[in-house]
Scaffold this motif. Structure first.
Motif, short mmCIF file in Angstrom:
data_model
loop_
_atom_site.label_atom_id
_atom_site.label_comp_id
_atom_site.label_asym_id
_atom_site.label_seq_id
_atom_site.Cartn_x
_atom_site.Cartn_y
_atom_site.Cartn_z
N GLY A 167 0.83 -1.19 -0.19
CA GLY A 167 -0.04 -0.02 0.02
C GLY A 167 0.71 1.31 0.02
O GLY A 167 1.79 1.36 0.89
N MET A 168 0.50 2.19 -0.84
CA MET A 168 1.38 3.50 -0.83
C MET A 168 1.29 4.21 0.34
O MET A 168 2.23 4.99 0.57
CB MET A 168 0.84 4.32 -1.96
N GLU A 169 0.17 4.03 1.30
CA GLU A 169 0.15 4.78 2.47
C GLU A 169 1.21 4.22 3.53
O GLU A 169 1.19 4.52 4.55
CB GLU A 169 -1.39 4.79 2.94
N GLU A 170 1.65 2.83 3.26
CA GLU A 170 2.39 2.11 4.45
C GLU A 170 3.94 2.57 4.20
O GLU A 170 4.45 2.97 3.04
CB GLU A 170 2.31 0.65 4.30
N LEU A 171 4.71 2.96 5.37
CA LEU A 171 5.96 3.04 5.25
C LEU A 171 6.59 2.13 6.11
O LEU A 171 6.62 2.06 7.24
CB LEU A 171 6.23 4.53 5.68
N GLN A 172 7.40 1.14 5.22
CA GLN A 172 8.10 0.05 5.78
C GLN A 172 9.25 -0.17 4.97
O GLN A 172 9.53 0.10 3.80
CB GLN A 172 7.28 -1.20 5.95
N SER A 173 10.26 -0.73 5.37
CA SER A 173 11.50 -1.25 4.87
C SER A 173 11.10 -2.21 3.72
O SER A 173 10.12 -3.17 3.81
CB SER A 173 12.76 -1.70 5.60
N ILE A 174 11.87 -2.28 2.52
CA ILE A 174 11.68 -3.26 1.64
C ILE A 174 12.03 -4.52 2.07
O ILE A 174 11.57 -5.69 1.54
CB ILE A 174 12.56 -2.82 0.54
N THR A 175 12.94 -4.61 2.97
CA THR A 175 13.44 -5.95 3.68
C THR A 175 12.33 -6.40 4.38
O THR A 175 11.94 -7.67 4.11
CB THR A 175 14.52 -5.69 4.50
N LYS A 176 11.61 -5.67 5.11
CA LYS A 176 10.41 -6.50 6.04
C LYS A 176 9.26 -6.69 5.08
O LYS A 176 8.70 -7.62 5.27
CB LYS A 176 10.04 -5.31 7.20
N LEU A 177 9.08 -5.94 4.09
CA LEU A 177 7.90 -5.98 3.00
C LEU A 177 8.28 -7.64 2.47
O LEU A 177 7.44 -8.20 2.36
CB LEU A 177 8.18 -5.01 1.93
N MET A 178 9.41 -7.84 1.89
CA MET A 178 9.66 -9.09 1.29
C MET A 178 9.46 -10.22 2.28
O MET A 178 9.10 -11.21 1.91
CB MET A 178 11.20 -9.14 0.95
N GLU A 179 9.98 -10.12 3.53
CA GLU A 179 9.92 -11.13 4.70
C GLU A 179 8.61 -11.42 4.80
O GLU A 179 8.09 -12.69 4.80
CB GLU A 179 10.71 -10.74 5.81
N LYS A 180 7.65 -10.39 4.78
CA LYS A 180 6.35 -10.62 5.07
C LYS A 180 5.66 -11.34 4.02
O LYS A 180 4.56 -11.96 4.36
CB LYS A 180 5.43 -9.15 5.50
N GLN A 181 5.99 -11.18 2.88
CA GLN A 181 5.41 -11.86 1.84
C GLN A 181 6.20 -13.10 1.28
O GLN A 181 5.84 -13.83 0.43
CB GLN A 181 5.48 -10.93 0.59
N GLY A 182 6.94 -13.57 2.25
CA GLY A 182 7.42 -14.98 2.08
C GLY A 182 8.70 -15.11 1.16
O GLY A 182 9.15 -16.11 0.88
#
Length: 243
Positions: free
Chosen positions: A83-98
């Motif tokens: 989501g564009m409204e979310e601010l999180q590291s790309i690292t965390k984003l990758m990990e959350k999506q497996g």
């Protein structure tokens, strides 16, 4: 192709849209041609007008590509979304999506900022910055090319970036928490700055540049980043609410 049961549901394009996505995910792969509009309309038990509206939305969302006079084809789907409204590291984003995050082609330099970099970080052009260039990968797939700049004064000794997440590094090593970011969203051709080479794209492919300044909780600019995303591999969306 087994029929989907629409009993209990209104025959509206929203229902067909949902069922089409399910059908594509379960029965088709990238590049496959879908049945004709007539076949799909009969299959779902709806009018061709309803079916066309569902296909139109599917095309807007990047699930399919419609070629006039040829047919409708399953497009390549992004492997990551946020989501564009979310601010999180790309690292965390990758990990959350497996996906396991990796980095390649990392280059760290200490230099002086150009006019734009100095303006974004609110520092004089005579003050040194740390510039970090790298390609981020989900498993082995390059998804984003990152260029990050930080004021060199943040570091009392030589800068040594360890790990995958720059947000985590700033928080754990320096006690700096990134609270929010202000972003410009700029579509551009991948040939600019040779981004296509870094993300394994074609020159005429389009990438999405997020040009953004990150601030701490005291509204001090800490990080100026330019992140180049491939829409083929990374999908952004936004939740809009009525006010």
């Amino acid at each position: 192709m087994e029929n989907f049961e629409l009993v209990g549901y209104p025959q509206r394009y929203e229902v067909v849209l949902k069922r089409l996505k399910q059908l594509i995910e379960e029965k088709f792969k990238e590049g496959d041609k879908l049945p004709s509009e007539l076949e799909l309309a009969r299959f779902f038990g709806v009018s061709r007008a309803t079916l066309r509206e569902a296909l139109r939305i599917l095309e807007e969302e990047g699930y399919v590509v419609r070629k006039h006079g040829v047919g409708t084809f399953v497009s390549s789907r992004p492997i990551l979304q946020s989501g564009m409204e979310e601010l999180q590291s790309i690292t965390k984003l990758m990990e959350k999506q497996g996906y396991k995050p990796h980095t390649k082609d990392i280059v760290v330099t200490k230099t002086y900022p150009n006019a734009k970099e100095a303006h974004m970080l609110r520092i004089p052009s005579t003050e040194e910055i740390i510039k970090i260039e790298r390609v981020r990968l989900a498993e082995s797939i390059p998804v984003v090319y990152c260029v990050d700049r930080l004021p060199a004064k943040l570091f009392s000794s030589e800068f040594k970036f360890i790990g995958e997440s720059l947000f985590d590094y700033l928080n754990d090593k320096l006690g700096i928490y990134i609270a929010y970011a202000i972003s410009d969203i700029i579509p551009m051709l991948a040939e600019k700055n040779n981004v296509y080479k870094k993300l394994d794209l074609e020159k005429n492919d389009v990438v999405l540049l997020l040009d953004q300044v990150h601030f701490d909780q005291n509204d001090i600019p800490i990080l100026y980043s330019s992140n180049y995303f491939s829409p083929k591999k990374f999908r952004f969306y936004i939740v809009r609410k009525r006010v």
